[in-house]
Design a protein around this motif. Structure first.
Motif, short mmCIF file in Angstrom:
data_model
loop_
_atom_site.label_atom_id
_atom_site.label_comp_id
_atom_site.label_asym_id
_atom_site.label_seq_id
_atom_site.Cartn_x
_atom_site.Cartn_y
_atom_site.Cartn_z
N ASP A 109 1.43 12.10 -9.78
CA ASP A 109 0.69 13.37 -9.67
C ASP A 109 1.62 14.57 -9.71
OD1 ASP A 109 -1.73 12.03 -9.52
OD2 ASP A 109 -1.84 12.13 -7.33
N ARG A 161 2.36 1.88 -3.44
CA ARG A 161 1.33 2.38 -4.36
C ARG A 161 1.07 3.87 -4.11
NH1 ARG A 161 -0.56 2.11 -9.23
NH2 ARG A 161 -2.76 2.55 -9.31
N LYS A 162 0.99 4.26 -2.85
CA LYS A 162 0.76 5.67 -2.52
C LYS A 162 1.92 6.54 -2.97
CE LYS A 162 -3.24 5.72 -0.54
NZ LYS A 162 -4.34 6.45 -1.14
N VAL A 163 3.14 6.08 -2.76
CA VAL A 163 4.32 6.84 -3.18
C VAL A 163 4.33 6.97 -4.70
CG1 VAL A 163 6.85 6.77 -3.33
CG2 VAL A 163 5.72 6.31 -1.16
N GLU A 164 4.02 5.90 -5.40
CA GLU A 164 3.97 5.94 -6.87
C GLU A 164 2.89 6.92 -7.35
OE1 GLU A 164 3.82 2.75 -10.50
OE2 GLU A 164 2.39 2.46 -8.86
N ASP A 165 1.71 6.86 -6.76
CA ASP A 165 0.63 7.79 -7.13
C ASP A 165 1.04 9.24 -6.90
OD1 ASP A 165 -0.99 5.69 -7.87
OD2 ASP A 165 -2.20 5.73 -6.04
N HIS A 166 1.69 9.50 -5.77
CA HIS A 166 2.14 10.85 -5.47
C HIS A 166 3.18 11.31 -6.48
CE1 HIS A 166 3.22 14.41 -3.22
NE2 HIS A 166 4.49 14.04 -3.27
N TYR A 167 4.12 10.44 -6.83
CA TYR A 167 5.16 10.77 -7.80
C TYR A 167 4.53 11.10 -9.15
CZ TYR A 167 8.99 10.22 -11.08
OH TYR A 167 9.88 10.43 -12.09
N ILE A 185 0.84 -1.21 0.00
CA ILE A 185 0.00 0.00 0.00
C ILE A 185 0.87 1.25 0.00
CG2 ILE A 185 -1.64 1.33 1.40
CD1 ILE A 185 -2.87 -1.39 2.23
N SER A 186 1.94 1.23 0.78
CA SER A 186 2.85 2.39 0.83
C SER A 186 3.50 2.64 -0.51
CB SER A 186 3.93 2.16 1.88
OG SER A 186 3.37 2.07 3.16
#
Length: 130
Positions: free
Chosen positions: A40, A32-38, A29-30
């Protein structure tokens, strides 16, 4: 005494497995969140880049100075280490920072381009072979 050891090993083993599963889930999950933030952040940077070069690109476009536009895009792309592709409203590539635009396919069918035609910030992750 042996029964206590067996009980402890079973209890410890089950707790260990639960902790291991939860740790793996948290890690996935972490990531995935880091990838999404990157993604964006990168998208926002590219939108801002578009605003910064929009006037210069339009100037070349309206004067039909496509060779000069391609030179400008290639130089800028090198300086900022970013691939830049300029297309017209039909999807024809007018300039590209890495390739010869005359050899490139029409981009009008691409998902991110269709989104842009609809007034959205289109984005699609595509891996291009080098």
């Amino acid at each position: 005494m042996i029964n206590k050891n067996r009980y402890f090993i079973k209890l410890f083993g089950s707790y260990f497995i639960v902790i291991l599963i939860l740790s793996v889930l948290l890690l996935l999950i972490s990531f995935r969140k880091v990838e999404d933030h990157y993604i964006d952040t990168l998208t926002n940077d590219l939108v801002h880049l578009n605003y910064a070069i929009e006037d210069k690109v339009q100037e070349f476009y309206y004067k039909s100075q496509y060779a000069e536009l391609d030179d400008y895009v290639k130089e800028l792309g090198k300086r900022i280490s970013t691939r830049i592709t300029v297309i017209d409203t039909s999807g024809q590539v007018l300039a590209d920072s890495e390739k010869d635009p005359a050899l490139m396919e029409n981009h009008g069918h691409r998902e991110e381009i269709r989104d842009a035609y609809d007034g959205k910030n289109g984005r699609f992750i595509r891996f291009v072979p080098q």
